[in-house]
Design an enzyme around this catalytic site. Structure first.
Site, PDB file in Angstrom:
ATOM      1  N   GLY A  13       0.842  -1.373   0.198  1.00  0.00           N
ATOM      2  CA  GLY A  13       0.107   0.191  -0.048  1.00  0.00           C
ATOM      3  C   GLY A  13       0.657   1.453   0.023  1.00  0.00           C
ATOM      4  O   GLY A  13       0.230   2.519   0.228  1.00  0.00           O
ATOM      5  N   ARG A  67     -14.953 -14.936 -10.319  1.00  0.00           N
ATOM      6  CA  ARG A  67     -14.096 -13.500 -10.246  1.00  0.00           C
ATOM      7  C   ARG A  67     -15.518 -12.702 -10.508  1.00  0.00           C
ATOM      8  O   ARG A  67     -15.348 -11.391  -9.825  1.00  0.00           O
ATOM      9  CB  ARG A  67     -13.335 -13.410 -11.486  1.00  0.00           C
ATOM     10  CG  ARG A  67     -11.899 -13.242 -11.252  1.00  0.00           C
ATOM     11  CD  ARG A  67     -11.044 -13.463 -12.748  1.00  0.00           C
ATOM     12  NE  ARG A  67     -10.066 -14.276 -12.526  1.00  0.00           N
ATOM     13  CZ  ARG A  67      -8.919 -13.898 -12.095  1.00  0.00           C
ATOM     14  NH1 ARG A  67      -8.696 -12.788 -11.460  1.00  0.00           N
ATOM     15  NH2 ARG A  67      -7.887 -14.765 -11.597  1.00  0.00           N
ATOM     16  N   ARG A  93      -4.950  -8.651  -9.002  1.00  0.00           N
ATOM     17  CA  ARG A  93      -5.776  -9.557  -9.482  1.00  0.00           C
ATOM     18  C   ARG A  93      -6.119  -9.007 -10.858  1.00  0.00           C
ATOM     19  O   ARG A  93      -6.566  -7.650 -11.250  1.00  0.00           O
ATOM     20  CB  ARG A  93      -7.066  -9.488  -8.770  1.00  0.00           C
ATOM     21  CG  ARG A  93      -6.696 -10.255  -7.280  1.00  0.00           C
ATOM     22  CD  ARG A  93      -7.424 -11.288  -6.854  1.00  0.00           C
ATOM     23  NE  ARG A  93      -8.520 -11.793  -7.494  1.00  0.00           N
ATOM     24  CZ  ARG A  93      -8.767 -13.103  -7.562  1.00  0.00           C
ATOM     25  NH1 ARG A  93      -7.698 -13.873  -7.309  1.00  0.00           N
ATOM     26  NH2 ARG A  93      -9.924 -13.769  -7.997  1.00  0.00           N
ATOM     27  N   ASN A 109      -4.328   3.007 -13.276  1.00  0.00           N
ATOM     28  CA  ASN A 109      -3.214   1.917 -12.734  1.00  0.00           C
ATOM     29  C   ASN A 109      -1.838   2.347 -12.558  1.00  0.00           C
ATOM     30  O   ASN A 109      -1.661   3.189 -13.547  1.00  0.00           O
ATOM     31  CB  ASN A 109      -3.384   0.604 -13.520  1.00  0.00           C
ATOM     32  CG  ASN A 109      -2.549  -0.506 -12.790  1.00  0.00           C
ATOM     33  OD1 ASN A 109      -2.276  -0.879 -11.751  1.00  0.00           O
ATOM     34  ND2 ASN A 109      -1.664  -1.216 -13.770  1.00  0.00           N
ATOM     35  N   HIS A 111       2.057   0.942 -12.835  1.00  0.00           N
ATOM     36  CA  HIS A 111       2.759  -0.183 -13.283  1.00  0.00           C
ATOM     37  C   HIS A 111       4.272   0.120 -13.495  1.00  0.00           C
ATOM     38  O   HIS A 111       4.678   1.165 -13.852  1.00  0.00           O
ATOM     39  CB  HIS A 111       2.209  -0.581 -14.646  1.00  0.00           C
ATOM     40  CG  HIS A 111       2.942  -1.745 -15.435  1.00  0.00           C
ATOM     41  ND1 HIS A 111       2.753  -3.068 -14.908  1.00  0.00           N
ATOM     42  CD2 HIS A 111       4.104  -1.952 -16.176  1.00  0.00           C
ATOM     43  CE1 HIS A 111       3.471  -3.808 -15.518  1.00  0.00           C
ATOM     44  NE2 HIS A 111       4.367  -3.164 -16.109  1.00  0.00           N
TER      45      HIS A 111
END
Ligand code: GAR
Length: 213
Positions: A13, A67, A93, A109, A111
């Site tokens: 986190g 899922r 996930r 996101n 990355h």
């Protein structure tokens, strides 16, 4: 009016914490209203709670291989909290096309590579194996194609002769903590993508210090 942000995590986190730190600034255009982890004991959960943010564990193991049902519960929690922007921050996930479609254009996101190089896992090991001299991180919009959505921000770091994956990862992570808050700020304000070259590479001030971000 601040944009309402939900952050999805799976572990440490630290990127979530960087977003929380940035959002403490009264002028920041986004507030973190909910943190969700698919792992109940993720260290990031305690960090979020300490920061006074609702931290909700939605354990994927309760749903087995289903899922879609796991994501339905996540989606409901985000909608209940009136979340407008979702930030994936080390959420490990894969998301179904249905969930991605529901948040299309509103989900970011971070990355740990300079996309389009090294999508997927083990990016630092792969960067070292490939012998690249520059590595880094990317904030991008999430689409169905993994790690291929529109790039919102990138930062580069040099790969040094004596690097191992851990040393390189730490150098990249420090940049992740810079560009994710910058990218979310720009995104929440509806401004075009930013780019944040690391001082170490170009010896430039960060874009926000130049007033460009
Ligand atoms: C970060 O390095 C992030 O870029 C990476 O996981 C780490 C999470 O760290 N994300 C991915 O690899 C996504 N494919 P954090 O929990 O301390 O933010």
């Amino acid at each position: 009016m601040k944009r309402r942000v939900g952050v999805l995590i799976s572990g440490r986190g630290s990127n979530m914490a960087a977003l929380l730190d940035a959002a403490r600034d009264p002028d920041y255009p986004a507030e973190i209203v909910l943190v969700i982890s698919n792992r109940p004991h993720a260290p990031g959960m305690a960090l979020a709670s300490q920061a006074g943010v609702e931290a909700r564990a939605i354990d994927h193991r309760r749903f087995g291989t289903d899922r879609a049902s796991h994501e339905t519960v996540i989606d409901a929690a985000l909608r209940d909290a009136r979340v407008e922007i979702v930030c994936l921050a080390g959420y490990m996930r894969l998301l179904t096309p249905s969930f991605v479609g529901a948040w299309q254009g509103q989900m970011l996101n971070i990355h740990p590579s300079l996309l389009p190089a090294f999508p997927g896992l083990h990016t630092h090991e792969r960067a070292l194996a490939a012998g690249v001299k520059l590595h880094g991180c990317t904030v991008h919009l999430v689409t169905d194609a993994m790690d291929q959505g529109t790039i919102l921000a990138q930062a580069a770091v040099p790969v040094l002769a004596d690097d191992d994956a851990d040393r390189l990862a730490a150098r990249v992570l420090a940049e992740e903590h810079v560009i994710y808050p910058l990218a979310l700020r720009a995104f929440a304000e509806g401004r075009p993508a930013v780019s944040a070259p690391a001082d170490a590479v170009l010896r430039n001030p960060l874009p926000n210090e130049r007033g460009l971000a």
